[in-house]
Design a protein around this motif. Structure first.
Motif: not given
Length: 200
Positions: A176-200
């Motif tokens: 939720q909010e500004d947490q970070m999603i970390e995907l070990d499979q490909l060493d990816l990071e998906l910040p919620l702030s970036s996912i929702y940038e310009g939307v919420l």
């Protein structure tokens, strides 16, 4: 040929309108190239083409984040709204999908008509009229894909993301909010702030 399906799927007050069809008939229709994207839900085919601006923006943000981190020279590719083949199940169309199988993009090896055979990460942006399908029937289909490792559901109304990993037995993880999603499979990071940038 089956045509004229109007799901009105971004309007929470309207129900989906589809056409009853067999699974075989569904697969035959989607074998024809065209501008529409269909889903097969409980014996009924729906046109899922089109989305709300919020849905489209979130999908674009996710696609950009993934492509930025994966690059364009490695084996992994990010696709939006492309059919995914699932053994023994009707094909599905995720909003965003990642595959690292070079056979999925090689013109000589890929499926014809084009379908992704080896999804690694599938992401669905939730809509009011298809949320139940994404959570239950579609999720169950994805679990039949031997290559899928991560399934992600993204709210378009609030900063809320759910993630399910094969490695944990598909146990739900919430962000939720500004947490970070970390995907070990490909060493990816998906910040919620970036996912929702310009939307919420």
């Amino acid at each position: 040929m089956v045509v004229a399906i109007n799901p009105q799927h971004e309007n929470g007050s309207s129900s989906l309108h589809g056409i009853p069809v067999t699974e075989e008939g569904f697969e035959q229709l989607i074998s024809l190239e065209g501008p529409y994207r269909y889903e097969f839900i409980a014996g009924v085919m729906y046109d899922m083409t089109g989305s709300s601006p919020e849905h489209a923006d979130i999908s674009s943000n996710l696609e950009y984040l993934l492509k930025e981190q994966l690059g364009r020279s490695g084996p992994c590719r990010v696709y939006r709204e492309q059919y995914v083949f699932i053994p023994g199940q009707p094909s599905v169309v995720p909003d965003v999908v990642v595959t690292c199988d070079v056979g999925d993009r090689d013109k000589e090896k890929r499926m014809r008509p084009f379908k992704i055979r080896s999804p690694l990460i599938a992401i669905e942006v939730l809509s009011p009229s298809t949320e139940a399908y994404d959570r239950v029937e579609k999720f169950a289909r994805y679990q039949h894909s031997p290559t899928l490792e991560v399934y992600i559901l993204v709210s378009q109304d609030e900063k809320h993301v759910e993630m399910y990993r094969r490695a944990t037995g598909w146990v739900q993880e919430r962000f939720q909010e500004d947490q970070m999603i970390e995907l070990d499979q490909l060493d990816l990071e998906l910040p919620l702030s970036s996912i929702y940038e310009g939307v919420l």
